[in-house]
Design an enzyme around this catalytic site. Structure first.
Site, PDB file in Angstrom:
ATOM      1  N   SER A  19      -0.670   7.045  14.144  1.00  0.00           N
ATOM      2  CA  SER A  19      -0.988   8.065  14.098  1.00  0.00           C
ATOM      3  C   SER A  19      -0.037   9.289  13.854  1.00  0.00           C
ATOM      4  CB  SER A  19      -1.840   8.763  15.631  1.00  0.00           C
ATOM      5  OG  SER A  19      -2.287  10.127  15.755  1.00  0.00           O
ATOM      6  N   GLY A  20      -0.426  10.488  13.067  1.00  0.00           N
ATOM      7  CA  GLY A  20       0.243  11.530  13.162  1.00  0.00           C
ATOM      8  C   GLY A  20       0.206  12.084  11.395  1.00  0.00           C
ATOM      9  N   GLY A  21      -0.474  11.458  10.760  1.00  0.00           N
ATOM     10  CA  GLY A  21      -0.938  11.832   9.340  1.00  0.00           C
ATOM     11  C   GLY A  21       0.227  11.771   8.432  1.00  0.00           C
ATOM     12  N   GLY A  67       0.727  -1.269  -0.044  1.00  0.00           N
ATOM     13  CA  GLY A  67       0.014  -0.177  -0.208  1.00  0.00           C
ATOM     14  C   GLY A  67       0.955   1.206   0.040  1.00  0.00           C
ATOM     15  N   LYS A  75      -5.710   2.620  19.342  1.00  0.00           N
ATOM     16  CA  LYS A  75      -5.852   3.811  18.290  1.00  0.00           C
ATOM     17  C   LYS A  75      -7.333   4.263  18.188  1.00  0.00           C
ATOM     18  CE  LYS A  75      -4.786   5.948  14.705  1.00  0.00           C
ATOM     19  NZ  LYS A  75      -5.730   6.592  13.921  1.00  0.00           N
ATOM     20  N   ARG A  93     -38.336   1.875  38.520  1.00  0.00           N
ATOM     21  CA  ARG A  93     -38.062   0.571  37.766  1.00  0.00           C
ATOM     22  C   ARG A  93     -38.913  -0.412  38.781  1.00  0.00           C
ATOM     23  NH1 ARG A  93     -33.392  -1.573  37.121  1.00  0.00           N
ATOM     24  NH2 ARG A  93     -33.783  -2.581  35.031  1.00  0.00           N
ATOM     25  N   GLU A 147      -9.283  12.349  20.582  1.00  0.00           N
ATOM     26  CA  GLU A 147      -9.029  13.432  19.550  1.00  0.00           C
ATOM     27  C   GLU A 147     -10.240  14.146  19.392  1.00  0.00           C
ATOM     28  OE1 GLU A 147      -8.353  13.060  14.847  1.00  0.00           O
ATOM     29  OE2 GLU A 147      -6.666  12.344  16.219  1.00  0.00           O
ATOM     30  N   HIS A 193     -38.325  -4.340  39.153  1.00  0.00           N
ATOM     31  CA  HIS A 193     -36.855  -4.862  38.771  1.00  0.00           C
ATOM     32  C   HIS A 193     -36.121  -4.935  39.715  1.00  0.00           C
ATOM     33  CE1 HIS A 193     -37.808  -4.571  34.611  1.00  0.00           C
ATOM     34  NE2 HIS A 193     -38.398  -3.259  34.500  1.00  0.00           N
ATOM     35  N   HIS A 210      -7.482   6.664  21.001  1.00  0.00           N
ATOM     36  CA  HIS A 210      -7.111   7.841  20.739  1.00  0.00           C
ATOM     37  C   HIS A 210      -7.896   8.899  19.835  1.00  0.00           C
ATOM     38  CE1 HIS A 210      -4.794  10.034  17.351  1.00  0.00           C
ATOM     39  NE2 HIS A 210      -3.706  10.147  18.326  1.00  0.00           N
ATOM     40  N   ASN A 211      -8.523   8.193  18.757  1.00  0.00           N
ATOM     41  CA  ASN A 211      -9.288   8.868  17.870  1.00  0.00           C
ATOM     42  C   ASN A 211     -10.412   9.684  18.628  1.00  0.00           C
ATOM     43  OD1 ASN A 211      -7.431   7.915  15.947  1.00  0.00           O
ATOM     44  ND2 ASN A 211      -9.036   7.405  14.622  1.00  0.00           N
ATOM     45  N   LYS A 259     -14.972   9.736  10.360  1.00  0.00           N
ATOM     46  CA  LYS A 259     -14.787   8.515   9.393  1.00  0.00           C
ATOM     47  C   LYS A 259     -15.326   7.199  10.009  1.00  0.00           C
ATOM     48  CE  LYS A 259     -10.918   9.981   6.649  1.00  0.00           C
ATOM     49  NZ  LYS A 259      -9.453   9.703   6.281  1.00  0.00           N
ATOM     50  N   VAL A 281      -0.035   8.093   0.062  1.00  0.00           N
ATOM     51  CA  VAL A 281       0.828   8.937   0.627  1.00  0.00           C
ATOM     52  C   VAL A 281       1.180   8.311   2.317  1.00  0.00           C
ATOM     53  CG1 VAL A 281       1.039  11.133   1.841  1.00  0.00           C
ATOM     54  CG2 VAL A 281      -0.244  10.761  -0.129  1.00  0.00           C
TER      55      VAL A 281
END
Length: 462
Positions: free
Chosen positions: A125-127, A8, A180, A437, A187, A443, A183-184, A258, A11
């Protein structure tokens, strides 16, 4: 024979391959997209080999083969594994560096194990810039396989201010991709918190874009130092080539996503993790696409802005960021227990100290908090963050009040305040919910004065 392979070469993949080469390791690259291989071929030398077929790529690597798969998550990863399997030998190591769902990584880990192939799911991560110059890496899976590839990964990774690599073994199976995902989510939280602070500055404080840019630039020099603070200052300063206005004023206020934030919420619900700030940040993106945009903009008298607004916002921002980090680590501790993972929280904080999108000065303090107590149940039980809460919560409360009076929505700042006022509160009103409840559904409930499970035969007064 090359020491490392990358599949792959868009970029991210291309930059990671160049990163490996730049740190003294030989690397082969392959993509099913021939123009991507051609682009890599411009850098070809003895340490960088472009390849054009699956067979050429696999045969160019020394054994045990170490292959990073840097492609779109989902079905393409499974297709790539099926292409590779007939060409690999037992003991080879595959690393999925995409944003894969941790459930998929768990499945792939088990499937590859049946074939004698070591599998590592690794968050990156870091672009684009980080991929070339040093990303944060979050590898989980086979620990012995990680030890095999760790010299290369440590060379590739960003370095903390004290020179430590931002990579370390996370834990088994899909835990690297889980970290990860968290992390997102963090973010998402911090980005929305910053956006709300920006909104209060412009709406209540009537600061110009250039003035706000200077405010964020000054904040980035102290305890608030963070990559997202740094780029906020730059975004506010940037002029538009077409109009010579500030570009920020011409960006449509709809936020995209995303899916990793959604995944975190899905698992938080399964675990019962109270990640309110991150949840509100995800929902704020949904809200930005659903809003009807037909009310007038709020008009605030600039004379009514508090003189210490900037200082109050700095304290509120700092504390709310701590809550976003804290909720992320809280979910990690709950996931570790649920999935029987042994996670190293100080290592995770170190992995995020540089190279990644959520890097900040605060992560240094988080790392030390978990070094002092690896079983810390909540970040705000650490002495440092308990002090942060006590010193800044009045400012956060005041900012939320100022924004509410001005008609400025603060979903994450409010959520941070409500979290801190709830998580240590011995008198939350959920006893009423349990009473309701039991009333309508029998319950049952537990009591606060004796052990056991109880039910009351409720009645209505006549």
């Amino acid at each position: 024979m090359q020491q490392f392979g990358v599949i792959g070469l868009s970029v991210m993949g291309k930059n990671l391959a160049l990163n490996v080469k730049n740190h003294g390791y030989s690397v082969s690259g392959f993509s099913i997209d021939k123009p991507e291989v051609d682009a890599l071929a411009k850098y070809e030398d003895k340490d960088l080999k472009p390849t054009y077929t699956w067979e050429e790529f696999v045969n160019s690597l020394e054994k045990p083969r170490k292959i990073l798969i840097q492609i779109m998550a989902g079905k393409p990863v499974d297709e790539t594994l099926q292409k590779l399997l007939p060409l690999l030998d037992k003991g080879d190591i595959l690393i999925d560096g995409g944003n894969s769902n941790f459930h998929d990584t768990n499945r792939r880990y088990e499937e590859m194990e049946k074939h004698g192939i070591h599998f590592i799911g690794m968050g990156v991560s870091g672009g684009e810039e980080g991929a070339l110059n040093g990303p944060a890496l979050m590898p989980g899976g086979d620990e012995k396989a990680y030890e095999e590839v760790s010299p290369i990964l440590e060379a590739m990774a960003a370095k903390t201010p004290t020179g430590q690599p931002c990579v370390g073994y996370i834990g088994p199976a899909g835990s690297g991709h889980y970290v990860k995902m968290v992390h997102n989510g963090i973010e998402y939280g911090i980005m929305q918190i910053i956006s709300e602070v920006y909104d209060v500055l412009r709406t209540v404080g009537h600061y110009s874009n250039d003035e706000m840019s200077e405010i964020f630039k000054n904040w980035d020099k102290g305890a608030l130092q963070a990559y997202l603070i740094e780029i906020t200052a730059k975004v506010l300063k940037q002029k538009d080539n077409l109009t010579d206005d500030h570009i920020i004023d011409h960006i449509l206020n709809e936020a995209s996503y995303k899916g990793t934030g959604n995944w975190m919420l899905e698992d938080a619900i399964r675990l019962g993790a109270p990640i309110t700030v991150i949840a509100e940040a995800v929902l704020a993106r949904f809200m930005s696409k659903a809003t009807l945009r037909d009310d007038p903009e709020p008009k605030i008298d600039p004379e009514k802005a508090p003189k210490d607004l900037v200082d109050q916002l700095a304290k509120a921002l700092y504390l709310a960021m701590a809550v976003s980090y804290g909720q992320g680590f809280e979910q990690l501790t709950m996931a570790a227990k649920a999935y029987n993972w042994r996670l190293h929280y100080s290592t995770i904080a170190q992995n995020w100290e540089a190279g990644c999108i959520i890097r900040s000065q605060m992560l240094h303090d988080i790392k030390f908090a978990y070094n002092a107590d690896k079983d810390l149940p909540n970040l705000f039980k650490a002495p440092f963050f308990d002090k942060v809460k006590k010193e800044n919560i009045s400012a956060l409360r005041e900012v939320v009040k100022i924004a509410a009076d001005a008609g400025v929505p603060t979903p994450t700042l409010s959520a941070a305040l409500n979290y801190l006022e709830s998580i240590f509160n011995p008198r939350l009103p959920q006893n009423m919910i349990q009473g309701q409840r039991d009333y309508f559904g029998a319950h049952t409930y537990q009591r606060n004065d004796r052990p056991g499970t109880f039910h009351t035969e409720w009645y209505e007064e006549k």
